[in-house]
Design an enzyme around this catalytic site. Structure first.
Site, PDB file in Angstrom:
ATOM      1  N   TYR A  16       1.365  11.449  14.966  1.00 26.39           N
ATOM      2  CA  TYR A  16       2.021  10.446  14.133  1.00 26.39           C
ATOM      3  C   TYR A  16       2.555   9.309  15.013  1.00 26.39           C
ATOM      4  O   TYR A  16       2.361   8.128  14.709  1.00 26.39           O
ATOM      5  CB  TYR A  16       3.161  11.089  13.343  1.00 26.39           C
ATOM      6  CG  TYR A  16       4.006  10.125  12.562  1.00 26.39           C
ATOM      7  CD1 TYR A  16       3.534   9.552  11.379  1.00 26.39           C
ATOM      8  CD2 TYR A  16       5.295   9.777  12.985  1.00 26.39           C
ATOM      9  CE1 TYR A  16       4.317   8.663  10.651  1.00 26.39           C
ATOM     10  CE2 TYR A  16       6.080   8.895  12.256  1.00 26.39           C
ATOM     11  CZ  TYR A  16       5.584   8.340  11.098  1.00 26.39           C
ATOM     12  OH  TYR A  16       6.363   7.464  10.372  1.00 26.39           O
ATOM     13  N   SER A  24       7.527   2.814  12.861  1.00 24.28           N
ATOM     14  CA  SER A  24       8.517   3.890  12.918  1.00 24.28           C
ATOM     15  C   SER A  24       9.152   3.937  14.290  1.00 24.28           C
ATOM     16  O   SER A  24       8.547   3.506  15.290  1.00 24.28           O
ATOM     17  CB  SER A  24       7.821   5.228  12.624  1.00 24.28           C
ATOM     18  OG  SER A  24       8.635   6.320  12.972  1.00 24.28           O
ATOM     19  N   GLY A  41       8.812   6.754  -2.515  1.00 24.64           N
ATOM     20  CA  GLY A  41       9.437   6.599  -1.213  1.00 24.64           C
ATOM     21  C   GLY A  41       9.680   5.160  -0.792  1.00 24.64           C
ATOM     22  O   GLY A  41      10.073   4.307  -1.589  1.00 24.64           O
ATOM     23  N   ILE A  42       9.457   4.882   0.489  1.00 27.18           N
ATOM     24  CA  ILE A  42       9.703   3.551   1.041  1.00 27.18           C
ATOM     25  C   ILE A  42       8.840   2.517   0.340  1.00 27.18           C
ATOM     26  O   ILE A  42       9.298   1.412   0.028  1.00 27.18           O
ATOM     27  CB  ILE A  42       9.441   3.548   2.559  1.00 27.18           C
ATOM     28  CG1 ILE A  42      10.489   4.412   3.283  1.00 27.18           C
ATOM     29  CG2 ILE A  42       9.475   2.126   3.105  1.00 27.18           C
ATOM     30  CD1 ILE A  42      10.207   4.603   4.765  1.00 27.18           C
ATOM     31  N   GLY A  43       7.587   2.849   0.060  1.00 25.20           N
ATOM     32  CA  GLY A  43       6.694   1.895  -0.585  1.00 25.20           C
ATOM     33  C   GLY A  43       7.190   1.469  -1.948  1.00 25.20           C
ATOM     34  O   GLY A  43       7.145   0.278  -2.305  1.00 25.20           O
ATOM     35  N   THR A  83       0.838  -1.194   0.000  1.00 25.98           N
ATOM     36  CA  THR A  83       0.000   0.000   0.000  1.00 25.98           C
ATOM     37  C   THR A  83       0.878   1.252   0.000  1.00 25.98           C
ATOM     38  O   THR A  83       1.983   1.250   0.545  1.00 25.98           O
ATOM     39  CB  THR A  83      -0.956   0.023   1.198  1.00 25.98           C
ATOM     40  OG1 THR A  83      -0.207   0.140   2.415  1.00 25.98           O
ATOM     41  CG2 THR A  83      -1.806  -1.246   1.237  1.00 25.98           C
ATOM     42  N   GLY A  84       0.374   2.305  -0.638  1.00 21.23           N
ATOM     43  CA  GLY A  84       1.145   3.545  -0.706  1.00 21.23           C
ATOM     44  C   GLY A  84       2.492   3.349  -1.356  1.00 21.23           C
ATOM     45  O   GLY A  84       3.514   3.797  -0.823  1.00 21.23           O
ATOM     46  N   SER A  85       2.505   2.700  -2.530  1.00 22.02           N
ATOM     47  CA  SER A  85       3.786   2.287  -3.113  1.00 22.02           C
ATOM     48  C   SER A  85       4.167   3.042  -4.372  1.00 22.02           C
ATOM     49  O   SER A  85       4.977   2.556  -5.163  1.00 22.02           O
ATOM     50  CB  SER A  85       3.764   0.778  -3.394  1.00 22.02           C
ATOM     51  OG  SER A  85       2.591   0.368  -4.070  1.00 22.02           O
ATOM     52  N   THR A  86       3.629   4.238  -4.568  1.00 21.88           N
ATOM     53  CA  THR A  86       4.000   4.995  -5.764  1.00 21.88           C
ATOM     54  C   THR A  86       5.295   5.773  -5.592  1.00 21.88           C
ATOM     55  O   THR A  86       5.850   6.276  -6.572  1.00 21.88           O
ATOM     56  CB  THR A  86       2.879   5.970  -6.162  1.00 21.88           C
ATOM     57  OG1 THR A  86       2.619   6.859  -5.070  1.00 21.88           O
ATOM     58  CG2 THR A  86       1.602   5.217  -6.536  1.00 21.88           C
TER      59      THR A  86
END
Length: 263
Positions: A153, A140, A18-20, A13-16
């Site tokens: 966060y 994190s 950065g870390i993803g 998820t959220g892989s477009t």
């Protein structure tokens, strides 16, 4: 160590970016078919093109805003079952603790925690039925050492550790492992913006990074930001057959930031 994920389907998820994106590339490099997720089709297609150009592999599009029921269903329709689920989607930012209103608290919980619960609730039963699966949560250092400037966060990442441990118990004895990865301060585009919120914007990036680490993350033993690929290495290992006895854990890729023998 040779990690072979051939024949496995992964969703990050959220892989477009950065870390993803680094995790998606790492899993694909190990042979997995990887579903790339972002809020919209255009961003997903662009990310898939970058990933294919950078290292190849098999990628499929799974667009959808998983912070909504409709977006979650769109992802489920695009990828009916997965063997490896990496709950990476997350938002972050700084704010004075007493100025964070109820809506912002809800937004962080719903985006950073509830999306992961929704994805796990959908995909975990199939993994259990097939007697093999890997579920991971990208947590994190802020889950353990909550920064004063971003307690909303930190709260969400602490919650992920509890969610991960709880689902690991739900999957006990099934052949499915569930773990968290505690990522330390990592170099992404979003983090560059965050760094420049806290240090002089006129500094060149290398100087700004060092100033940020000295002033705001002095506990780091690396004394530098972690690269996304370094987080991905741990995720790929945990997704592998070699990690079959590691479950219910919170594994640190934090550059020694958290001053504790255990997470």
């Amino acid at each position: 160590m040779h990690i072979d994920l051939s024949g496995r389907t992964a969703l990050v998820t959220g892989s477009t970016q950065g870390i993803g994106a680094a995790i998606a590339a790492g899993l694909a490099g190990a042979g997995a078919r990887v579903a790339v997720n972002g809020r919209g089709s255009k961003s997903v297609e662009a990310a898939m093109a970058r990933l294919a150009a950078a290292g190849g592999g098999e990628f499929v599009a799974a667009p959808g805003d998983i912070a909504t029921d409709e977006g979650g269903q769109a992802v489920f329709d695009a990828v009916p079952h997965v063997d490896i689920l990496v709950n990476n989607l997350g938002i972050f930012g700084s704010a004075p603790a007493l100025e964070i209103d109820d809506d912002e608290w809800r937004r962080y919980f719903e985006t950073n925690v509830l999306t992961a619960v929704r994805m796990t609730r959908h995909y975990l039963p199939g993994m259990v039925e097939r007697s093999w699966g890997r579920v991971q949560y990208i947590a994190s250092d802020s889950a353990v050492a909550v920064p004063a400037e971003m307690i909303h966060y930190g709260m969400s990442k602490t919650a992920l550790l509890a969610v991960s441990r709880g689902f690991a118990k739900a999957a006990a004895g099934t052949g499915v492992t569930v773990n968290s990865v505690i990522a330390g301060p990592t170099h992404t585009g979003g983090v560059e913006d965050f760094v420049y919120e806290l240090v002089d914007r006129d500094l060149p990036w290398e100087e700004a990074q060092r100033a940020f680490m000295r002033a705001h993350r002095p506990q780091s033993l690396l004394q530098r930001l972690i690269e996304p690929e370094e987080i991905a290495h741990m995720v790929v290992y945990l997704a592998s057959p070699q990690a079959s006895a590691t479950t219910g854990g919170a594994l640190r890729v934090d550059g020694g930031y958290v001053d504790s023998l255990l997470p």
